[in-house]
Write an enzyme that holds these catalytic residues in place. Structure first.
Site, PDB file in Angstrom:
ATOM      1  N   GLU A  45      46.909  22.978 -47.274  1.00  0.00           N
ATOM      2  CA  GLU A  45      47.523  23.375 -46.003  1.00  0.00           C
ATOM      3  C   GLU A  45      47.815  24.886 -45.992  1.00  0.00           C
ATOM      4  O   GLU A  45      47.600  25.562 -45.012  1.00  0.00           O
ATOM      5  CB  GLU A  45      48.822  22.574 -45.830  1.00  0.00           C
ATOM      6  CG  GLU A  45      49.455  22.634 -44.468  1.00  0.00           C
ATOM      7  CD  GLU A  45      50.725  21.777 -44.386  1.00  0.00           C
ATOM      8  OE1 GLU A  45      51.124  21.175 -45.419  1.00  0.00           O
ATOM      9  OE2 GLU A  45      51.314  21.709 -43.292  1.00  0.00           O
ATOM     10  N   ASP A  65      56.367  26.748 -37.126  1.00  0.00           N
ATOM     11  CA  ASP A  65      57.698  26.123 -37.095  1.00  0.00           C
ATOM     12  C   ASP A  65      58.886  26.965 -37.580  1.00  0.00           C
ATOM     13  O   ASP A  65      59.816  27.226 -36.846  1.00  0.00           O
ATOM     14  CB  ASP A  65      57.686  24.826 -37.915  1.00  0.00           C
ATOM     15  CG  ASP A  65      56.532  23.918 -37.538  1.00  0.00           C
ATOM     16  OD1 ASP A  65      55.738  24.289 -36.658  1.00  0.00           O
ATOM     17  OD2 ASP A  65      56.418  22.834 -38.119  1.00  0.00           O
ATOM     18  N   LEU A 101      47.828  19.030 -31.293  1.00  0.00           N
ATOM     19  CA  LEU A 101      47.051  19.817 -30.334  1.00  0.00           C
ATOM     20  C   LEU A 101      46.210  20.933 -30.965  1.00  0.00           C
ATOM     21  O   LEU A 101      44.987  20.922 -30.892  1.00  0.00           O
ATOM     22  CB  LEU A 101      48.018  20.375 -29.270  1.00  0.00           C
ATOM     23  CG  LEU A 101      47.524  21.391 -28.249  1.00  0.00           C
ATOM     24  CD1 LEU A 101      46.242  20.983 -27.585  1.00  0.00           C
ATOM     25  CD2 LEU A 101      48.583  21.628 -27.177  1.00  0.00           C
TER      26      LEU A 101
HETATM   27  C1  GLC Z   1      53.161  21.655 -38.972  1.00  0.00           C
HETATM   28  C2  GLC Z   1      52.619  23.031 -38.635  1.00  0.00           C
HETATM   29  C3  GLC Z   1      51.911  22.972 -37.300  1.00  0.00           C
HETATM   30  C4  GLC Z   1      50.817  21.911 -37.356  1.00  0.00           C
HETATM   31  C5  GLC Z   1      51.377  20.555 -37.812  1.00  0.00           C
HETATM   32  C6  GLC Z   1      50.283  19.549 -38.105  1.00  0.00           C
HETATM   33  O1  GLC Z   1      54.130  21.255 -38.072  1.00  0.00           O
HETATM   34  O2  GLC Z   1      53.628  23.982 -38.609  1.00  0.00           O
HETATM   35  O3  GLC Z   1      51.351  24.219 -36.961  1.00  0.00           O
HETATM   36  O4  GLC Z   1      50.212  21.780 -36.123  1.00  0.00           O
HETATM   37  O5  GLC Z   1      52.119  20.713 -38.992  1.00  0.00           O
HETATM   38  O6  GLC Z   1      49.364  20.072 -39.015  1.00  0.00           O
END
Ligand code: GLC
Length: 443
Positions: free
Chosen positions: A415, A171, A38
């Site tokens: 990332e 997370d 999302l």
């Molecule tokens: C991890 C990140 C989250 C992100 C996802 C996909 O779960 O913590 O914020 O949306 O990866 O990139």
């Protein structure tokens, strides 16, 4: 950065997005994250609008395919290829009667960045097309915001609650981990932690298996298992919030999420106005309440904002980058905004060599490589810069944007980054890093 270097960086970023394009939607990173997320897609659309505005609209439309009948936007719309059946079966959004048919989704949500993305796409469209675009997507965003209030603000506090750390987008951020350890760490997980079962568990994790990423850069196995166990409990209640809350004290009023939601309401009002449509009165009333509610997350003693437990109403006093995001909400006073800027400038907290660490250096959690417990992320930098500008800290906003761009130019579209030396970490060719750099350079 000179214009030639900027043009090269934009070309390279465009290449990352092209390679991560799966035909109308974009994966966050090719191997590690093979579905549509999302808030990732919202950041992606914010960057893509500068390159191909039609494609950026498509990114949002494909996200909205996953909308549930009750208005929820799920945090993942799954890739429907057969290879990914295991991922789909792990999440089982379809356990809930409101889940859509024909598209497989998760059963939880993520920070509501969609109104911001829609608004920004519209800002690059000429007048009649802009109105058409806003009219097209407005009903879906209204339904989503109404769902957030109806389902996630049961006591009408103006703050929404989250039920899983993944919903926060941050997370393993310290306040979530500390709540998890307090209320939601099954005995079998903590025993596994003591028995050092890492070797076995690593075989099942996409992020650390095949040695793609060093375990030190990710959440621990105990945390991963505890996250999984929270998800299982939600599944047993078919992702029904009321039923989940009746049996659990693990529910958090998340600062980043609520700051983003407040700003999203603002965007929604602008979209509705430009579309010539009125928002429902009940929604406007809730929006008004949220504006003031963010101050309930302020702690006078430490002079900072925090997450709050939904059940005990106690602040979870773990400072993180989210403590700065009320700037982005636009709903705090000028004097509190100035206090946050002071924290941002403290070398023992957020003013490290590269901006902005996900937890302050002084936190006992700080680890420069560990996911949301220290590294710098481009999306939170982007949000903070927006907030700074909103409160008139133009110089600070500019500096943050420039140093973020330099960090990525130096280390690549990763990332996240070590805030002490800009060394890259996590997934390479990460979509929102690429997209937001395009936005920073083109806006
Ligand atoms: C991890 C990140 C989250 C992100 C996802 C996909 O779960 O913590 O914020 O949306 O990866 O990139």
């Amino acid at each position: 950065m000179d214009s030639e270097a900027a043009a090269k960086l934009i070309d390279d970023a465009a290449e990352v997005l092209k390679n991560n394009d799966r035909g109308g939607w974009t994966v966050p990173a090719s191997e590690l994250y093979p579905h549509q997320w999302l808030w990732d897609s919202c950041f992606i659309a914010i960057g893509l609008r500068h390159l191909d505005i039609e494609r950026s609209k498509t990114e949002i439309r494909s996200l909205l395919r996953g909308q549930w009948d009750n208005g929820m936007l799920p945090h993942i719309v799954f890739n429907n290829q057969t290879d990914y059946a295991r991922d789909r079966n792990n999440e089982r959004g379809d356990l809930n009667p409101f889940a859509p048919t024909g598209v497989s989704t998760s059963g939880i949500t993520q920070p509501p960045m969609v109104a911001e993305a829609v608004l920004r796409i519209g800002q690059l469209l000429k007048s009649p097309e802009r109105r058409t675009w806003y009219k097209e997507v407005l009903p879906a965003i209204i339904r989503y915001h109404e769902w957030l209030y109806a389902d996630r603000d049961p006591h009408k506090e103006g703050l929404v609650l989250l039920l899983h750390p993944y919903e926060s987008g941050l997370d393993n951020s310290p306040p979530w981990i500390s709540e998890l350890r307090k209320h939601s760490m099954p005995l079998w997980v903590s025993s596994g932690e003591r028995l050092h079962l890492d070797g076995i568990i690593n075989r099942f994790r996409r992020d650390v298996k095949r040695k793609t990423l060093p375990p030190g850069q990710r959440i621990t196995n105990a945390e991963a298992l505890a996250f999984w166990s929270v998800m299982r409990r939600m599944q047993r209640k078919a992702y029904n919030t009321e039923a989940i809350l009746s049996r659990s004290v693990f529910a958090v009023e998340d600062l980043a999420f609520n700051s983003i939601f407040i700003r999203a309401n603002d965007c929604l009002e602008q979209i509705a106005k430009a579309a010539g449509q009125a928002l429902p009165d009940s929604l406007l009333e809730n929006i008004g309440k949220s504006q003031n509610a963010i101050e309930n997350l302020w702690d006078e003693n430490t002079g900072f904002y925090y997450n709050r437990s939904f059940v005990s109403h106690r602040l979870i006093e773990e400072p993180t980058v989210a403590s700065l995001l009320p700037l982005y909400s636009g709903a705090i006073s000028r004097s509190r905004a100035a206090m946050l800027v002071k924290r941002l400038k403290r070398p023992d907290e957020f003013a490290l060599k590269w901006p902005v660490p996900s937890v302050p250096r002084s936190s006992s959690y700080f680890d420069p490589y560990k996911y949301w417990q220290g590294p710098s992320w481009v999306n939170t930098n982007w949000l903070i810069a927006e907030g700074l500008e909103r409160y008139g800290f133009d110089l600070e906003a500019k500096e943050l944007r420039v140093s973020t761009t330099r960090m990525v130019a130096k280390s690549g579209f990763y990332e996240y980054f070590n805030p002490l030396d800009a060394k890259p970490a996590g997934a390479a060719n990460f979509s929102w890093t690429a997209a937001l750099i395009i936005d920073l350079l083109k806006s």
